[in-house]
Design a protein around this motif. Sequence first.
Motif, PDB file in Angstrom:
ATOM      1  N   ALA A  23       0.815  -1.216   0.000  1.00 52.92           N
ATOM      2  CA  ALA A  23       0.000   0.000   0.000  1.00 52.92           C
ATOM      3  C   ALA A  23       0.852   1.272   0.000  1.00 52.92           C
ATOM      4  N   GLY A  24       2.166   1.109   0.194  1.00 53.98           N
ATOM      5  CA  GLY A  24       3.056   2.266   0.179  1.00 53.98           C
ATOM      6  C   GLY A  24       3.309   2.876   1.539  1.00 53.98           C
ATOM      7  N   ALA A  25       2.918   2.184   2.602  1.00 55.22           N
ATOM      8  CA  ALA A  25       3.169   2.698   3.952  1.00 55.22           C
ATOM      9  C   ALA A  25       4.614   2.438   4.359  1.00 55.22           C
ATOM     10  N   SER A  26       5.114   3.275   5.229  1.00 58.43           N
ATOM     11  CA  SER A  26       6.455   3.110   5.784  1.00 58.43           C
ATOM     12  C   SER A  26       6.334   2.444   7.153  1.00 58.43           C
ATOM     13  N   VAL A  27       7.152   1.418   7.404  1.00 56.28           N
ATOM     14  CA  VAL A  27       7.110   0.689   8.674  1.00 56.28           C
ATOM     15  C   VAL A  27       8.517   0.577   9.236  1.00 56.28           C
ATOM     16  N   ASN A  28       8.661   0.930  10.495  1.00 58.43           N
ATOM     17  CA  ASN A  28       9.944   0.789  11.186  1.00 58.43           C
ATOM     18  C   ASN A  28       9.725  -0.053  12.440  1.00 58.43           C
ATOM     19  N   ILE A  29      10.270  -1.263  12.448  1.00 57.78           N
ATOM     20  CA  ILE A  29      10.101  -2.163  13.593  1.00 57.78           C
ATOM     21  C   ILE A  29      11.192  -1.909  14.620  1.00 57.78           C
ATOM     22  N   ALA A  30      10.779  -1.632  15.850  1.00 58.20           N
ATOM     23  CA  ALA A  30      11.730  -1.379  16.929  1.00 58.20           C
ATOM     24  C   ALA A  30      11.975  -2.613  17.782  1.00 58.20           C
ATOM     25  N   ALA A  31      10.945  -3.471  17.941  1.00 51.65           N
ATOM     26  CA  ALA A  31      11.098  -4.615  18.846  1.00 51.65           C
ATOM     27  C   ALA A  31      10.102  -5.711  18.512  1.00 51.65           C
ATOM     28  N   THR A  32      10.571  -6.945  18.622  1.00 54.20           N
ATOM     29  CA  THR A  32       9.674  -8.105  18.560  1.00 54.20           C
ATOM     30  C   THR A  32       9.893  -8.925  19.833  1.00 54.20           C
ATOM     31  N   LEU A  33      10.765  -9.931  19.754  1.00 58.69           N
ATOM     32  CA  LEU A  33      10.993 -10.813  20.902  1.00 58.69           C
ATOM     33  C   LEU A  33      11.919 -10.158  21.926  1.00 58.69           C
ATOM     34  N   ARG A  34      11.461 -10.135  23.172  1.00 65.91           N
ATOM     35  CA  ARG A  34      12.290  -9.614  24.271  1.00 65.91           C
ATOM     36  C   ARG A  34      12.645 -10.769  25.205  1.00 65.91           C
ATOM     37  N   PRO A  35      13.935 -11.056  25.383  1.00 67.22           N
ATOM     38  CA  PRO A  35      14.314 -12.121  26.306  1.00 67.22           C
ATOM     39  C   PRO A  35      13.801 -11.831  27.714  1.00 67.22           C
ATOM     40  N   ARG A  36      13.397 -12.873  28.416  1.00 67.93           N
ATOM     41  CA  ARG A  36      12.872 -12.659  29.775  1.00 67.93           C
ATOM     42  C   ARG A  36      13.951 -12.117  30.704  1.00 67.93           C
ATOM     43  N   GLN A  37      15.229 -12.378  30.373  1.00 60.09           N
ATOM     44  CA  GLN A  37      16.313 -11.822  31.186  1.00 60.09           C
ATOM     45  C   GLN A  37      16.338 -10.297  31.079  1.00 60.09           C
ATOM     46  N   ARG A  38      16.101  -9.801  29.876  1.00 56.38           N
ATOM     47  CA  ARG A  38      16.077  -8.343  29.692  1.00 56.38           C
ATOM     48  C   ARG A  38      14.876  -7.735  30.406  1.00 56.38           C
ATOM     49  N   ALA A  39      13.731  -8.414  30.319  1.00 56.74           N
ATOM     50  CA  ALA A  39      12.545  -7.921  31.012  1.00 56.74           C
ATOM     51  C   ALA A  39      12.783  -7.854  32.516  1.00 56.74           C
ATOM     52  N   TYR A  40      13.468  -8.857  33.056  1.00 57.97           N
ATOM     53  CA  TYR A  40      13.808  -8.897  34.488  1.00 57.97           C
ATOM     54  C   TYR A  40      14.684  -7.698  34.857  1.00 57.97           C
ATOM     55  N   LEU A  41      15.717  -7.444  34.067  1.00 65.89           N
ATOM     56  CA  LEU A  41      16.613  -6.323  34.351  1.00 65.89           C
ATOM     57  C   LEU A  41      15.881  -4.990  34.273  1.00 65.89           C
ATOM     58  N   MET A  42      15.062  -4.813  33.231  1.00 67.60           N
ATOM     59  CA  MET A  42      14.335  -3.564  33.061  1.00 67.60           C
ATOM     60  C   MET A  42      13.332  -3.345  34.194  1.00 67.60           C
ATOM     61  N   HIS A  43      12.610  -4.412  34.548  1.00 67.58           N
ATOM     62  CA  HIS A  43      11.584  -4.312  35.590  1.00 67.58           C
ATOM     63  C   HIS A  43      12.181  -3.880  36.925  1.00 67.58           C
ATOM     64  N   TRP A  44      13.253  -4.544  37.328  1.00 68.75           N
ATOM     65  CA  TRP A  44      13.745  -4.317  38.683  1.00 68.75           C
ATOM     66  C   TRP A  44      14.575  -3.053  38.833  1.00 68.75           C
ATOM     67  N   CYS A  45      15.322  -2.650  37.803  1.00 68.92           N
ATOM     68  CA  CYS A  45      16.039  -1.377  37.956  1.00 68.92           C
ATOM     69  C   CYS A  45      15.034  -0.229  38.039  1.00 68.92           C
ATOM     70  N   TRP A  46      13.963  -0.317  37.213  1.00 69.50           N
ATOM     71  CA  TRP A  46      12.913   0.712  37.275  1.00 69.50           C
ATOM     72  C   TRP A  46      12.238   0.703  38.648  1.00 69.50           C
ATOM     73  N   SER A  47      11.979  -0.484  39.183  1.00 69.79           N
ATOM     74  CA  SER A  47      11.293  -0.589  40.468  1.00 69.79           C
ATOM     75  C   SER A  47      12.140  -0.035  41.612  1.00 69.79           C
ATOM     76  N   ILE A  48      13.447  -0.243  41.550  1.00 72.43           N
ATOM     77  CA  ILE A  48      14.333   0.309  42.578  1.00 72.43           C
ATOM     78  C   ILE A  48      14.284   1.832  42.557  1.00 72.43           C
ATOM     79  N   VAL A  49      14.303   2.397  41.346  1.00 77.34           N
ATOM     80  CA  VAL A  49      14.337   3.850  41.217  1.00 77.34           C
ATOM     81  C   VAL A  49      12.973   4.482  41.464  1.00 77.34           C
ATOM     82  N   LYS A  50      11.938   3.944  40.828  1.00 79.58           N
ATOM     83  CA  LYS A  50      10.629   4.594  40.831  1.00 79.58           C
ATOM     84  C   LYS A  50       9.737   4.165  41.994  1.00 79.58           C
TER      85      LYS A  50
END
Length: 201
Positions: free
Chosen positions: A49-76
């Motif tokens: 159709a002529g649309a532009s698509v930029n994919i930033a993320a698909t599969l996120r390892p659960r290890q990365r989710a763990y790191l992101m979750h807990w550093c945010w939780s410590i700070v926020k």
Amino acid sequence: MSAQLNPTPAREPSGRAWVARFPTSASVADCAQPFRDNLGAFLAALGAAGASVNIAATLRPRQRAYLMHWCWSIVKQKTDPRSIAPLDGVPIAWAHVDAQGNFDPIASVAAAEDMVEAYGMQGLNVAPALQSNHISGTAVDMAISWNGSLTINRRDGTPVQIASLPRSGMNPDLKTVGASYGVIKFVGGASDMPHWSADGH
């Protein structure tokens, strides 16, 4: 004679160095079926159709989710770094110690703040999920745009002309087209604008 216990593996203090590890994929091929084929078909329709698509993320390892979750939780959320349960394969020490071996809350929070900044989560108001469609391979974060009106086929081949605004993934007519492919726009609205998944979550 008693059996010798395995020594506890050394843990590396939290900090910015962890952010580059366990990277999130931006490949459709890493998605789980049938979402992988559904997403591929929707992307093909967008491209035709002529649309532009930029994919930033698909599969996120659960290890990365763990790191992101807990550093945010410590700070926020002021979570005590000493209370965080470990995750297999992630030998991180959230609780830093001083030269005398005593818990150092200031250093612990500072390291978590460095991680939050490096992940780009300073403005995030909700903790990154420990379980999500990204972790199961059934989600994508993508920016979609086009100029003028967009004529795109639904999954059954029926063409749909989209002349409404916005010209982005937030367009309600495009959301309907995406749903015909089994690619559902995030039901939470503008709180996660790039997010599409198998169930809208």
